[in-house]
Design a protein around this motif. Sequence first.
Motif, PDB file in Angstrom:
ATOM      1  N   VAL A 293      23.824   0.111  22.003  1.00 13.93           N
ATOM      2  CA  VAL A 293      22.786   0.023  23.025  1.00 13.93           C
ATOM      3  C   VAL A 293      23.290   0.498  24.380  1.00 13.93           C
ATOM      4  N   LEU A 294      24.487   0.061  24.774  1.00 16.16           N
ATOM      5  CA  LEU A 294      25.022   0.373  26.093  1.00 16.16           C
ATOM      6  C   LEU A 294      25.986   1.548  26.095  1.00 16.16           C
TER       7      LEU A 294
ATOM      8  N   ARG B  22      22.618  -7.859  30.167  1.00 16.21           N
ATOM      9  CA  ARG B  22      23.445  -6.854  30.820  1.00 16.21           C
ATOM     10  C   ARG B  22      22.662  -5.575  31.093  1.00 16.21           C
ATOM     11  N   ARG B  23      21.893  -5.106  30.090  1.00 16.32           N
ATOM     12  CA  ARG B  23      21.169  -3.842  30.239  1.00 16.32           C
ATOM     13  C   ARG B  23      20.092  -3.932  31.317  1.00 16.32           C
ATOM     14  N   GLU B  24      19.383  -5.062  31.376  1.00 17.19           N
ATOM     15  CA  GLU B  24      18.302  -5.232  32.337  1.00 17.19           C
ATOM     16  C   GLU B  24      18.787  -5.760  33.678  1.00 17.19           C
TER      17      GLU B  24
END
Length: 338
Positions: free
Chosen positions: A137-138, A196-198
């Motif tokens: 994802v990251l 973490r992503r948002e």
Amino acid sequence: MPVAPRLSPRTIGIGAAVITVLVWTAFIVIARASAARSLTPFDIAVARMCGASLVLMPWGAWLVRQARREAGGGPVVSSMFGLSPLSLRVTAIGGAFGGLGYALLAYSGFFYAPAAHASVLLPGSLPLWTTLLAAVVLRDRITPLRATGLALIVVGDLLVGGSSLLHAFEGGEIWKGDLLFMSAAFCWACYSILARREGLDAVRATIAITVFATLTFVPVYALLVTAGWATSHLGTAPMGEIAFQMLFQGLGSVVISGITFTRMIQYFGPVRSTMITALVPGLSAFAAVILLGEPLHWSLLAGLLLVTGGILFGVQRARPNAPAAAAPLVRATGKADA
């Protein structure tokens, strides 16, 4: 009046990590002990959600109202009847994994498998799930140093609970608990990656997942119990036990550790954060020996040493990444948090 000194991001990150590890350790021991008492796993989940909601729902409504006043009639990000200060998409995804899925799967697991299994498979498998999800994802690269730390953690966790895991499939229903624990760890890893992503603010994220879990699960569970399709002991269990579960599972496991875990992610990142929580297997195994009478083996000591070594490999580069970890906070809250 003298102004109190502001804590540095590093101090907040380390403090959040310590609190998270302590609460997670107590969570494993208390949840296993609760399995021998009156409440069902879904009853404990309801107590967790309701206890947390007593604090977080009014807090969320206040944050939304404050944002609307500051916006002066302009658009404000909120959802779930104005109780969640995050968008419906983020609230639903975070709530499904970090609020609803984790609680239902983990509490159910304690009714099948002992604390030693939970010590290995809840926090122990979390770094693996998070590393894989972060890579996908990251686009987070798995460095040789991080891979070494993960390997040490995995071996250490297996030593901590290996003697019991070897007998998991010889009969009975222990394997069900093991599968539930690993699924719960996967759900929490998904939530940590989302946070973490948002760039989620710690308080807002914890409010959002609690609001979603409470408004979606509690009414459905009440209907199922009323219709006779589910069993609940909330009506017959001692009030002291229910109050304790609401206090610890709700205030402690959700409000306190939910905020500190998200803060830890903001400073250390999701992968290093879950490596830090790898302390929990050894600590909870020792606590289970002392408080629950579970056996002490040489593998427990060896496993704890390996886990500690894996953590040192995984977090020694946390300082250079600290400035980058603070960046998402500006996007989430409009200003940088100290």
